[in-house]
Scaffold this motif. Structure first.
Motif, PDB file in Angstrom:
ATOM      1  N   SER A   1      -8.143  -6.693   8.580  1.00  0.00           N
ATOM      2  CA  SER A   1      -7.599  -5.556   9.320  1.00  0.00           C
ATOM      3  C   SER A   1      -8.511  -5.048  10.423  1.00  0.00           C
ATOM      4  O   SER A   1      -8.096  -4.183  11.204  1.00  0.00           O
ATOM      5  CB  SER A   1      -7.304  -4.407   8.349  1.00  0.00           C
TER       6      SER A   1
ATOM      7  N   ASP B   1      -3.875  -5.355   6.109  1.00  0.00           N
ATOM      8  CA  ASP B   1      -4.732  -4.710   5.114  1.00  0.00           C
ATOM      9  C   ASP B   1      -4.030  -4.778   3.762  1.00  0.00           C
ATOM     10  O   ASP B   1      -2.983  -4.147   3.564  1.00  0.00           O
ATOM     11  CB  ASP B   1      -4.996  -3.255   5.519  1.00  0.00           C
TER      12      ASP B   1
ATOM     13  N   PHE C   1      -4.768  -3.447   1.039  1.00  0.00           N
ATOM     14  CA  PHE C   1      -4.751  -2.158   0.353  1.00  0.00           C
ATOM     15  C   PHE C   1      -3.819  -1.144   1.024  1.00  0.00           C
ATOM     16  O   PHE C   1      -3.788   0.022   0.649  1.00  0.00           O
ATOM     17  CB  PHE C   1      -6.179  -1.625   0.222  1.00  0.00           C
ATOM     18  N   ARG C   2      -3.074  -1.627   2.013  1.00  0.00           N
ATOM     19  CA  ARG C   2      -1.964  -0.858   2.590  1.00  0.00           C
ATOM     20  C   ARG C   2      -0.686  -1.689   2.498  1.00  0.00           C
ATOM     21  O   ARG C   2       0.134  -1.686   3.403  1.00  0.00           O
ATOM     22  CB  ARG C   2      -2.281  -0.476   4.041  1.00  0.00           C
TER      23      ARG C   2
ATOM     24  N   PRO D   1       3.813  -0.041   2.113  1.00  0.00           N
ATOM     25  CA  PRO D   1       3.744   1.421   2.170  1.00  0.00           C
ATOM     26  C   PRO D   1       5.127   2.046   2.007  1.00  0.00           C
ATOM     27  O   PRO D   1       6.141   1.447   2.388  1.00  0.00           O
ATOM     28  CB  PRO D   1       3.179   1.697   3.570  1.00  0.00           C
TER      29      PRO D   1
ATOM     30  N   ALA E   1      -0.809  -2.140   8.098  1.00  0.00           N
ATOM     31  CA  ALA E   1       0.038  -2.145   6.898  1.00  0.00           C
ATOM     32  C   ALA E   1       0.901  -3.405   6.928  1.00  0.00           C
ATOM     33  O   ALA E   1       1.252  -3.912   8.000  1.00  0.00           O
ATOM     34  CB  ALA E   1       0.904  -0.892   6.865  1.00  0.00           C
TER      35      ALA E   1
ATOM     36  N   LYS F   1     -10.940   4.728  -2.824  1.00  0.00           N
ATOM     37  CA  LYS F   1      -9.596   4.665  -3.401  1.00  0.00           C
ATOM     38  C   LYS F   1      -9.556   3.743  -4.613  1.00  0.00           C
ATOM     39  O   LYS F   1      -8.497   3.248  -4.992  1.00  0.00           O
ATOM     40  CB  LYS F   1      -8.594   4.176  -2.350  1.00  0.00           C
TER      41      LYS F   1
ATOM     42  N   THR G   1      -6.202   2.649  -6.363  1.00  0.00           N
ATOM     43  CA  THR G   1      -5.801   1.260  -6.138  1.00  0.00           C
ATOM     44  C   THR G   1      -5.496   0.567  -7.461  1.00  0.00           C
ATOM     45  O   THR G   1      -4.509  -0.179  -7.575  1.00  0.00           O
ATOM     46  CB  THR G   1      -6.900   0.498  -5.385  1.00  0.00           C
TER      47      THR G   1
ATOM     48  N   ARG H   1      -2.178   1.790  -8.662  1.00  0.00           N
ATOM     49  CA  ARG H   1      -1.120   1.200  -7.840  1.00  0.00           C
ATOM     50  C   ARG H   1      -0.827  -0.244  -8.270  1.00  0.00           C
ATOM     51  O   ARG H   1       0.332  -0.642  -8.437  1.00  0.00           O
ATOM     52  CB  ARG H   1      -1.543   1.255  -6.367  1.00  0.00           C
TER      53      ARG H   1
ATOM     54  N   ASN I   1       0.722   5.992  -3.128  1.00  0.00           N
ATOM     55  CA  ASN I   1       0.846   5.204  -1.886  1.00  0.00           C
ATOM     56  C   ASN I   1      -0.501   5.146  -1.205  1.00  0.00           C
ATOM     57  O   ASN I   1      -1.065   6.166  -0.831  1.00  0.00           O
ATOM     58  CB  ASN I   1       1.884   5.874  -0.972  1.00  0.00           C
ATOM     59  N   LEU I   2      -1.043   3.958  -1.073  1.00  0.00           N
ATOM     60  CA  LEU I   2      -2.392   3.818  -0.530  1.00  0.00           C
ATOM     61  C   LEU I   2      -2.353   3.586   0.968  1.00  0.00           C
ATOM     62  O   LEU I   2      -1.650   2.733   1.427  1.00  0.00           O
ATOM     63  CB  LEU I   2      -3.082   2.634  -1.217  1.00  0.00           C
TER      64      LEU I   2
END
Length: 390
Positions: free
Chosen positions: A117, A142, A144-145, A148, A158, A191, A195, A198, A389-390
């Protein structure tokens, strides 16, 4: 067997002269035998060169990230990821940064999809991709996104899982089939707990990446979080809802422990930014493999009611010294004592002393009671869980 420790010198960055990153041999014509690619013979830069690339990223800024800069550590991770013989799934490397592990994996014959990212790292990764013959694919995004909760167009970095897996060429397989893809990443520190929640939620729901099967996660997490994931009943400071849900849902393997100084951060002051822990050890990052259980789902526990199971466990372990019968009675379940006896669970057991597999058995038995779902499971609670939501 005791996990491997860091080799000497990995924690210190070398001050050697810098050499070009793209010193590689001519790319191979295609995939080799047994699902592996011929080694492209890439030169893996020393730690000082990786540090130079990270310095460029520091100028651009961005949230705290950690990177593998030590070639010896990269080789250790590669051996952990690719230990078995024969055909192996593609590796999705999340946040490769300077690409030290990327090159090490490629040299081992692994097909890699690099999801990055940060604009400072993309040119070198894309140049490497162009020098090879399909063994590496670089995607701007990313992990970790991922997926979304937004309406309308998803804007990079994202990324949507369906688009990502389509780009990787990975199709969905039945749940009990072999692992379709291996994912490697270093969880973002700020996070980290969110995470993990999630990932567990989408695992139980069979959504996002787990729509494609039992995706294997190989992730560096803090030592304190690893202690929570593997905590046993009675360990009052560590045994939590996260422990139960992870142990029910996944096979957990500790592959390697590495001291924090072995990683490079993108902080401008080059600090380590180690999170403090009062009650649990936290001297290492732990490489942990989470493989979803083949027999996770049953007649009682399904993706459609998994949110109920998650909330039940969270409610039970909100007060770990409370009696399980008291918790069940609070849900208007009048025959809780008989239910526990039928399950061979002591009627005086505290919620913090109940084993993960017993929570699953309890939930499956409770599905036969209409009072269970109607008395305490509320839509607003489910919605609050879904909105992680990360």
């Amino acid at each position: 067997m005791r996990p491997a420790r860091a080799p000497p010198g990995c924690g210190r960055l070398l001050a050697a002269g810098l050499r070009p990153l793209l010193g590689c041999l001519r790319p191979p014509p295609g995939r080799g035998v047994a699902g592996r690619w011929p080694s492209p013979g890439l030169r893996v830069p020393e730690a000082a060169e990786a540090e130079r690339l990270v310095q460029e990223a520091r100028r651009v800024g961005g949230p705290l990230r950690r990177f593998i800069a030590c070639p010896r550590l990269a080789r250790t991770v590669q051996r952990c990821l690719w230990a078995a013989r024969g055909p192996q799934p593609v590796v999705l490397e999340c946040g490769p940064g300077p690409g030290i592990l990327t090159r090490t994996l490629l040299n081992a014959g692994v097909r890699v999809v690099a999801l990055e990212s940060h604009s400072a790292f993309l040119p070198n990764l894309q140049s490497l991709e162009n020098s090879l013959d399909g063994q590496l694919k670089v995607i701007y995004g990313d992990f970790f996104r991922l997926d979304p909760l937004v309406t309308g167009t998803v804007r990079p970095p994202a990324v949507c899982s369906d688009k990502l897996f389509e780009a990787m060429g990975v199709a969905a397989v039945p749940w009990r089939a072999d692992v379709p893809v291996k994912i490697f990443g270093i969880l973002p520190q700020k996070k980290e707990r969110n995470t993990l929640w999630r990932l567990l939620f989408i695992l139980y729901e069979c959504s996002s990446i787990f729509r494609y099967g039992r995706v294997e996660l190989n992730i560096f997490i803090s030592e304190k979080e690893y202690k929570v994931l593997t905590a046993k009943p009675g360990e009052s400071r560590a045994y939590q809802a996260l422990s139960v849900l992870c142990q029910v849902g996944c096979e957990i393997q500790l592959l390697h422990m590495e001291p924090w100084p072995s990683f490079v951060t993108n902080l401008k002051n080059k600090g380590l930014a180690v999170s403090k822990s009062m009650w649990l050890p936290n001297d290492h990052l732990c490489l942990v493999r989470l493989t979803p259980q083949r027999d996770l789902f049953s007649e009682g526990l399904k993706p459609t009611n998994s949110a109920t199971f998650i909330f039940m466990v969270k409610q039970c372990l909100a007060k770990r010294k409370s009696r399980l019968t008291d918790r069940l009675n609070s849900w208007s379940l009048d025959n809780s004592g008989q239910l526990l006896k039928a399950l061979e669970i002591p009627t005086d057991v505290e919620t913090g002393n109940l084993y993960p597999e017993d929570y699953k058995r309890l939930f499956e038995a409770l599905q036969n009671s209409s009072v269970f779902t109607e008395s305490w499971f509320h839509d607003e609670v489910l919605e609050s869980i879904r909105n992680i939501n990360l």
